[in-house]
Each structure stands twice: as C-alpha cells, then as structure tokens.
Write an enzyme that holds these catalytic residues in place. Sequence first.
Site, PDB file in Angstrom:
ATOM      1  N   GLN A 292       0.860  -1.182   0.000  1.00 35.13           N
ATOM      2  CA  GLN A 292       0.000   0.000   0.000  1.00 35.13           C
ATOM      3  C   GLN A 292       0.889   1.223   0.000  1.00 35.13           C
ATOM      4  O   GLN A 292       1.878   1.280   0.729  1.00 35.13           O
ATOM      5  CB  GLN A 292      -0.870  -0.018   1.264  1.00 35.13           C
ATOM      6  CG  GLN A 292      -1.100   1.316   1.950  1.00 35.13           C
ATOM      7  CD  GLN A 292      -2.097   2.182   1.204  1.00 35.13           C
ATOM      8  OE1 GLN A 292      -3.005   1.660   0.568  1.00 35.13           O
ATOM      9  NE2 GLN A 292      -1.929   3.477   1.259  1.00 35.13           N
ATOM     10  N   THR A 293       0.584   2.217  -0.825  1.00 37.78           N
ATOM     11  CA  THR A 293       1.367   3.437  -0.746  1.00 37.78           C
ATOM     12  C   THR A 293       0.563   4.642  -1.193  1.00 37.78           C
ATOM     13  O   THR A 293      -0.356   4.533  -1.995  1.00 37.78           O
ATOM     14  CB  THR A 293       2.662   3.329  -1.588  1.00 37.78           C
ATOM     15  OG1 THR A 293       3.352   4.576  -1.522  1.00 37.78           O
ATOM     16  CG2 THR A 293       2.366   3.005  -3.029  1.00 37.78           C
ATOM     17  N   ARG A 294       0.940   5.786  -0.638  1.00 42.15           N
ATOM     18  CA  ARG A 294       0.419   7.065  -1.134  1.00 42.15           C
ATOM     19  C   ARG A 294       1.601   7.981  -1.412  1.00 42.15           C
ATOM     20  O   ARG A 294       1.476   9.193  -1.443  1.00 42.15           O
ATOM     21  CB  ARG A 294      -0.560   7.686  -0.127  1.00 42.15           C
ATOM     22  CG  ARG A 294       0.048   7.931   1.227  1.00 42.15           C
ATOM     23  CD  ARG A 294      -0.986   8.317   2.256  1.00 42.15           C
ATOM     24  NE  ARG A 294      -0.548   7.975   3.576  1.00 42.15           N
ATOM     25  CZ  ARG A 294      -0.012   8.832   4.458  1.00 42.15           C
ATOM     26  NH1 ARG A 294       0.114  10.096   4.168  1.00 42.15           N
ATOM     27  NH2 ARG A 294       0.358   8.426   5.642  1.00 42.15           N
TER      28      ARG A 294
ATOM     29  N   HIS B  36      10.708   5.554  -3.370  1.00 41.12           N
ATOM     30  CA  HIS B  36      12.105   5.894  -3.205  1.00 41.12           C
ATOM     31  C   HIS B  36      12.882   4.590  -3.040  1.00 41.12           C
ATOM     32  O   HIS B  36      12.289   3.515  -2.963  1.00 41.12           O
ATOM     33  CB  HIS B  36      12.273   6.829  -2.006  1.00 41.12           C
ATOM     34  CG  HIS B  36      11.481   8.107  -2.133  1.00 41.12           C
ATOM     35  ND1 HIS B  36      11.698   9.003  -3.156  1.00 41.12           N
ATOM     36  CD2 HIS B  36      10.447   8.605  -1.410  1.00 41.12           C
ATOM     37  CE1 HIS B  36      10.852  10.017  -3.035  1.00 41.12           C
ATOM     38  NE2 HIS B  36      10.079   9.795  -1.993  1.00 41.12           N
TER      39      HIS B  36
ATOM     40  N   HIS C 223      11.684   2.191  -0.367  1.00 49.73           N
ATOM     41  CA  HIS C 223      10.480   1.395  -0.673  1.00 49.73           C
ATOM     42  C   HIS C 223      10.807   0.241  -1.608  1.00 49.73           C
ATOM     43  O   HIS C 223      10.280  -0.858  -1.477  1.00 49.73           O
ATOM     44  CB  HIS C 223       9.393   2.273  -1.298  1.00 49.73           C
ATOM     45  CG  HIS C 223       9.037   3.463  -0.473  1.00 49.73           C
ATOM     46  ND1 HIS C 223       9.301   4.754  -0.881  1.00 49.73           N
ATOM     47  CD2 HIS C 223       8.464   3.556   0.741  1.00 49.73           C
ATOM     48  CE1 HIS C 223       8.896   5.591   0.056  1.00 49.73           C
ATOM     49  NE2 HIS C 223       8.386   4.890   1.060  1.00 49.73           N
TER      50      HIS C 223
ATOM     51  N   GLY D  38       4.931  -0.793   6.951  1.00 48.00           N
ATOM     52  CA  GLY D  38       6.153  -0.041   7.228  1.00 48.00           C
ATOM     53  C   GLY D  38       6.043   0.678   8.553  1.00 48.00           C
ATOM     54  O   GLY D  38       5.136   0.418   9.352  1.00 48.00           O
ATOM     55  N   ARG D  39       6.972   1.584   8.773  1.00 43.63           N
ATOM     56  CA  ARG D  39       6.885   2.366  10.012  1.00 43.63           C
ATOM     57  C   ARG D  39       5.829   3.461   9.827  1.00 43.63           C
ATOM     58  O   ARG D  39       5.660   3.996   8.743  1.00 43.63           O
ATOM     59  CB  ARG D  39       8.245   2.953  10.372  1.00 43.63           C
ATOM     60  CG  ARG D  39       8.878   3.761   9.280  1.00 43.63           C
ATOM     61  CD  ARG D  39      10.335   3.979   9.555  1.00 43.63           C
ATOM     62  NE  ARG D  39      10.561   4.968  10.585  1.00 43.63           N
ATOM     63  CZ  ARG D  39      10.403   6.280  10.429  1.00 43.63           C
ATOM     64  NH1 ARG D  39       9.989   6.765   9.268  1.00 43.63           N
ATOM     65  NH2 ARG D  39      10.649   7.105  11.408  1.00 43.63           N
ATOM     66  N   ASP D  40       5.086   3.728  10.892  1.00 40.40           N
ATOM     67  CA  ASP D  40       4.035   4.752  10.889  1.00 40.40           C
ATOM     68  C   ASP D  40       3.078   4.605   9.692  1.00 40.40           C
ATOM     69  O   ASP D  40       2.720   5.581   9.043  1.00 40.40           O
ATOM     70  CB  ASP D  40       4.658   6.153  10.907  1.00 40.40           C
ATOM     71  CG  ASP D  40       3.653   7.214  11.375  1.00 40.40           C
ATOM     72  OD1 ASP D  40       2.673   6.841  12.049  1.00 40.40           O
ATOM     73  OD2 ASP D  40       3.848   8.408  11.064  1.00 40.40           O
ATOM     74  N   HIS D  41       2.658   3.373   9.432  1.00 43.34           N
ATOM     75  CA  HIS D  41       1.743   3.107   8.318  1.00 43.34           C
ATOM     76  C   HIS D  41       0.455   3.912   8.490  1.00 43.34           C
ATOM     77  O   HIS D  41      -0.151   3.904   9.547  1.00 43.34           O
ATOM     78  CB  HIS D  41       1.415   1.603   8.285  1.00 43.34           C
ATOM     79  CG  HIS D  41       0.572   1.202   7.118  1.00 43.34           C
ATOM     80  ND1 HIS D  41       1.089   0.555   6.011  1.00 43.34           N
ATOM     81  CD2 HIS D  41      -0.743   1.369   6.862  1.00 43.34           C
ATOM     82  CE1 HIS D  41       0.120   0.343   5.137  1.00 43.34           C
ATOM     83  NE2 HIS D  41      -1.002   0.825   5.630  1.00 43.34           N
ATOM     84  N   ALA D  42       0.052   4.604   7.411  1.00 41.78           N
ATOM     85  CA  ALA D  42      -1.187   5.395   7.400  1.00 41.78           C
ATOM     86  C   ALA D  42      -1.212   6.475   8.480  1.00 41.78           C
ATOM     87  O   ALA D  42      -2.272   6.963   8.861  1.00 41.78           O
ATOM     88  CB  ALA D  42      -2.434   4.519   7.511  1.00 41.78           C
TER      89      ALA D  42
END
Length: 399
Positions: free
Chosen positions: A197-199, A203, A206, A291-295
């Site tokens: 999932q990404t917004r 980089h 990722h 990942g870290r701090d997702h959403a």
Amino acid sequence: MGRVVGSIAPHGGQLVNRVLRGELREAALERARAFPRVQLTSMAASDLEMIAVGAFSPLTGFMTREQYDSVIDDMHLPGGLPWTIPVTLPVAAETAADLEEGQEIALMAGEHLMGMMTVAEKFPADKQREAREVYRTEEEAHPGVARLYRQGDWLLGGEVFLLNGPQNVEFPELRHEPAQVRRMFASRGWRRIVAFQTRNPIHRAHEYIQKTALEIVDGLFLHPLVGETKADDIPADVRIESYQTILRDYYPADRVLLGVFPAAMRYAGPREAIFHAIARKNYGCTHFIVGRDHAGVGNYYGTYDAHYIFDEFDSASLGITPLFFDYTFYCKKCGGVVSAKTCPHSKEDWIYLSGTQVREMLERGEMLPQEFTRPEVSRVLMNGIRQRKQVPQSEEQGE
Ligand SMILES: [Zn+2]
C-alpha cells in the site's frame, strides 16, 4: 457472490458483489428515479464503490448502529470478524429526519446517480468517541478527524447496490476490481502475493522493502491508494507516472502487478493498517507490508504502533500475513540500502530525506540524491510538482 478464484479466501469467506448489471441494473435505474436522493460525501462515494466490488468484504452496505458500535469499541464486526474502520454514510440531521427506515434511496455524487440503498437504520454519529477510538485523538488538526467533524451528524445504515461507477475516474486501465485481480494472480500462477500500500513515490527505501518481500513470495501487488488524500501528498497522477517508470526500468515484469486502490485515505494509523491489510486480502493477497508509521500523519501515532496492533488480533481470523519493516535508508558504509535492523552504523553514514525535504527540493527543481531516489523517478516527480504548482489551488482538491 460466486466462486472465488485465488488461494486465499476473502474476509468472511465470500467475495461480496453488489454491482448490478444488465437487466437488473436497467430495472433498478428506472425505479431509482422515484427515490429520494441522498448526496454522498466524496469518501462515502468511494466507500460505496469499494463495498460493491468486494474490496470491503464482508460488508454489503454502510454500517448499522450495531456494526458501528462494535467496530469502534471492539475492532471487530458483531459476528467476531476483525474490522477496524467505520464505513458509514453520513448525512445532515434534516436529511435523516425526512427519511424512514425501510425506505429506498438513490445515492448521488452531485447529479450522478451511483447507487441505491435500503435504509435499515438511521442513527446519530458519535463523533467524539469515533475520533478518540479510531483516530486516537479528538484534535481537529488531524485530517481524518477534521473530515469526521465536517461531515453530517447522522448516519444511514443499510445494504447498497452500485448502479454506476464514479465519473471521470483516473487511471481506468489500472482500476482492477478484486475478482479481476484474483484472476490475474491465478493466470500468472502466483499463489503467494505480497501487497504494498502506498500514497508516496517509490524511493530506494520502498524499492528495497518491496524486493525484500518479493524474495519470499511469488508476486508483488503494487497497490497505490488514489482516493482522496490530503493536499500536501504528492498528486496521484504524478505518483502513477513515477511507478510506471520505475517498474519498467527496475522490476521484473512477470513478478509485479500495478493496480490502483480507489479508497479514501483516513490517516487512522494503526487501525487503518489492519483495514488496508483486510482489503488486500479481499484482492487475493496473502501477505501485506506494514512499514513504520503506516497510514500515519503528524505525530499522532508511535513509529511502530501499526506493527503492534496486529498482536491484538487472532492471526487466523485476520488471514493475511503482515510483514513488518523498519526504518530503511542508504548507508554509505554498508554501500547499499539497509535498515535500522540490519545496519550497525550511525546516522552520519545514512542518506535519508524527510517528506518535507523531498517536497522542497522538488519544488526548487533539484534532483533528489540518487542514493535516495532513482534519477528516473526524481525527474518525473520534479516535472510533475512544478507543473502542478502552476494550477490554481481551487482546481486541485475535491473537498
Ligand atoms: Zn551501515
């Protein structure tokens, strides 16, 4: 509901299909002309589509009071299935007052008829409690809480049907529905699939995470969210172009599928990580990268809160396997992209930029360091951001 293709069962066992087609749709369109019209917020419009195509299975409609309370208080649906985010249809008190339970309504996005719903229940939203429990803050500075406070004070619960998809969708060719995605996975012979999932742009960090995950599964489903996001996130069209560029040059074509996730971003951090994982299970994915701090947004959530929350769920009823990743960066001493988990060196050796630094450099027309972002991606982002800045603000955002 029909036979489901894919190696992992949808959440709740069956892939929901509330999209009317053919004669059923024609008949419904005819009847819906006489129904009272209810305006959808932009988030409710995207939720309607997500419910109808099965991305939010087992939901078949907007939440009733029992579902709403259960999800807020207990992070499970009344039947005991994990579910962490309220999916509601908010309306103004006056609109609710004019409607009766059992009545059929037309669901409108402006003048565009999207769907219909039988109002099973109308009930007042409990905004403060929802903010506190779901977003872990009552502060209006939080974009998800601000949206919650802005929307109507009453909620309509009931089953929905989709009659028309949204108008003027971006990237129609990438808008694969869960049933299609499951067929695409099957036709490629993938049994174990990891979703990302990404917004954000991809980089090097990722790319490292995605490829590390890909080492242990058959395929990578790159599934960027393209629904409503906050104004300072990189616009979806720029992101998509950057994804296509990096996939073409640096990823094996037979191991990656790119699709867009039309859901709206809530910024609910840990709870949204669970929600994102469940939705990807419905698309047929077996693994999900967290990942870290997702959403997350601002400093509302701890760096690893979106990891810890998975411990609060029975892994069998969640079904999809989370893969947790740490802080990831380029280390000059290691000579490659590594993570806090694998690199023994100190910050001085690391090349990492914050989101704000990235934005500022791109706006000034500077290439990002190539240890941080591949030059092909930098170029796409820089051009996209600079063109975008010439667009008047009012045309940029829907809400
Ligand atoms: Zn190192």
